[in-house]
Scaffold this active site. Structure first.
Site, short mmCIF file in Angstrom:
data_model
loop_
_atom_site.label_atom_id
_atom_site.label_comp_id
_atom_site.label_asym_id
_atom_site.label_seq_id
_atom_site.Cartn_x
_atom_site.Cartn_y
_atom_site.Cartn_z
CE LYS A 185 38.94 53.72 35.45
NZ LYS A 185 40.02 54.50 36.12
N GLY A 237 44.35 44.38 35.49
CA GLY A 237 44.39 44.94 36.85
C GLY A 237 44.34 43.83 37.88
CB SER A 238 43.55 43.94 41.47
OG SER A 238 42.20 44.33 41.54
CB THR A 239 42.81 38.57 41.12
OG1 THR A 239 43.95 38.21 40.32
CG2 THR A 239 41.87 37.39 41.19
CD GLU A 240 39.58 43.56 46.15
OE1 GLU A 240 38.80 43.93 47.03
OE2 GLU A 240 40.75 43.99 46.05
N GLY A 242 38.85 42.12 38.80
CA GLY A 242 38.51 41.23 37.70
C GLY A 242 37.32 40.34 38.00
CD GLU A 259 47.75 40.76 32.34
OE1 GLU A 259 47.93 40.36 33.51
OE2 GLU A 259 48.33 41.75 31.87
CB CYS A 293 50.43 41.38 36.26
SG CYS A 293 50.64 41.91 34.56
CD GLU A 390 49.97 40.79 41.49
OE1 GLU A 390 50.55 40.77 40.41
OE2 GLU A 390 48.74 41.01 41.59
#
Length: 496
Positions: A185, A237-240, A242, A259, A293, A390
């Site tokens: 996706k 993508g974003s840590t949130e 993830g 990542e 990133c 970030e």
């Protein structure tokens, strides 16, 4: 920008090479098809806000259909000798090279990054990843993961908008080389290059169902990650997001690589070659508009050379050209979306409100589209939001240090741990610092250098697992005693 004696004449790359259809479907089982519920969304060019194409929006039923197609294709694909799988990957790599100009223009249109970057960085690396993993396909027994490593099954892969085609290559190439099949996706703001890649797969004669592309929003990504027919999840993508994925797959037996975000320190010592370091700083934070990133978003400069470095850096920033991504002279393109621009703007305002000093060169930004001038903040403390969060934009926070120990302490004072940069003449200092920095990738006297043979990934909240190199195969292989298709899914499962 204002201070140039000789202005560059416009040098636009022609759009004619890209033949965009008015609408695109989902790529499932080798065919383009509408979404089950008929929903669509528009892909917009961030530099002009023009609608490029209408794209099908995948829902749960489509995810189910794609996972079933991948599961069905897995039996024959994984049974192929590695050398045969490798042939398909070599073919894909060559077609990507042949179509690189077209794909570079498309990527600049859909993402907003300068054509110079898509042409000279993204596309060569995309092809290189497929060439590299094509070579591994018949050598998996020598990769160090057992004498007869097996593929896992179906890989569900979710990628971001900052490097749409390159992230696709990082995910798909090792998965296919190892004998897995894929449902990918792309991000909702940059779906087009992935759909063109689906066409590359058809052109290469890749068997149906081996690669499936689902365009859509976060709900489609969440459905893919949660689907019981998926054996392996890969997310950038974003840590949130993830963290949400980690919660979803906990206890399921699915293999996961994440990542995520970063807040990298670019550390300049007093013996560093200043002009070279300034180029590295600029490349570290303004490459791809800072939508990286592993961007060097925190500059740690030794106190004794702070003024010299900042003067040289400001002079260099005054020569950066912001504007049309399709102009070959453009250094900084458009911000990817209105949403991202709002986030960058809010964090920059927070930096000012918290007392940091903001500076940007004088530059005219285009009237339409999403733009942000290259910006740096001085007088930043470790408590400032712009030093901790970030920003994912062309904004640099400058901090100072006196001793190597202080530099290490400040560099590691972050929840992230993706990358770092060191600028010094002393090899011993490079090695000493690199061993103390909690970052997955440490660049010495350079920055943002990528190579398919070299693993990339983070510590802490930057995620886990590695992509690239021999290490990148591990996430897509199981030891010989684990059955292929890992967790025992029947071909027809997924009717839920």
């Amino acid at each position: 920008m204002a201070h140039q004696k000789f202005a560059y004449a416009p040098a636009p790359e022609s759009r004619a090479i890209v033949d965009l259809a008015p609408s695109y479907g989902l790529f499932i089982d080798g065919e383009f098809a509408e979404a089950a519920d008929g929903r669509v969304f528009k892909s917009v060019s961030p530099s002009s806000e023009e609608v490029l194409a209408e794209v099908a929006r995948a829902g749960e039923a489509d995810v189910d259909r794609a996972v079933r197609a991948a599961r069905k294709a897995f039996g024959t694909w994984s049974a192929l000798p590695g050398a045969e799988r490798g042939k398909y990957l070599f073919r894909i790599a060559r077609i990507l090279q042949e179509r690189s100009r077209e794909l570079a223009v498309l990527e600049s249109l859909d993402n907003g990054k300068p054509i110079r970057e898509t042409r000279d960085v993204d596309l060569p690396l995309v092809a290189a990843h497929f060439f590299y993993y094509a070579g591994w396909a018949d050598k998996l027994a020598y990769a160090g993961y057992g004498p007869d490593p097996r593929p896992l099954g179906v890989a569900g892969q979710v990628i971001p908008w900052n490097f749409p085609l390159l992230m696709l290559a990082w995910k798909i190439a090792p998965a296919l080389a190892a004998g897995n099949t894929v449902v990918l996706k792309p991000a909702e703001t940059t779906p087009l290059s992935a759909l063109f890649f689906a066409d590359v797969c058809r052109q290469a004669g890749l068997p149906r169902g081996v690669v499936n592309i689902l365009t859509g929003y976060g709900d489609a990504g969440a459905a893919l990650v949660a689907h019981e027919g998926v054996d392996k999840v890969a997310f950038t993508g974003s840590t949130e997001v993830g963290k949400a994925i980690a919660r979803t797959v906990a206890g399921t037996g699915k293999k996961v690589t994440l990542e995520l975000g970063g807040k990298a320190a670019n550390i300049v010592f007093d013996d560093a070659p200043i002009d070279q370091a300034v180029e590295g700083i600029v490349n570290g934070i303004f490459f791809n508009q800072g939508h990286v990133c592993c961007a060097g978003s925190r500059l740690l400069v030794q106190e004794s050379v702070q003024d010299e470095v900042l003067d040289a850096l400001k002079r260099r920033m005054e020569t950066l050209r912001v504007g049309d991504p399709l102009d070959k002279n453009t250094d900084i393109g458009a911000i990817n979306s209105a949403e991202q621009l709002a986030r960058i703007t809010a964090l920059a305002e927070a930096g000012e409100a918290e007392g940091a000093e903001r500076w940007a060169p004088a530059c005219e930004l285009p009237e339409s589209g999403y733009w942000f001038a290259p910006t740096l903040f001085t007088g930043v403390t470790q408590a400032h939001r712009i030093a901790r969060e970030e920003i994912f934009g062309p904004v640099l926070s400058v901090l100072t240090f006196r001793t190597p120990a202080e530099a290490v302490e400040k560099a590691n004072n972050t929840p992230y741990g993706l990358s770092a940069g060191i600028w010094t003449e002393k090899g011993s200092r490079i090695l000493s610092m690199a061993s103390k920095l909690r970052a997955g990738v440490v660049w010495a006297n350079t920055f943002n250098k990528f190579d398919p043979t070299s693993p990339f990934g983070g510590y802490k909240e930057s995620g886990y697992g590695r992509e690239g190199g021999r290490h990148g195969l591990e996430a897509y292989l199981a030891a010989a005693d684990v059955p292929a298709g890992g967790r025992g899914h029947g071909e027809g499962e997924g009717d839920r």
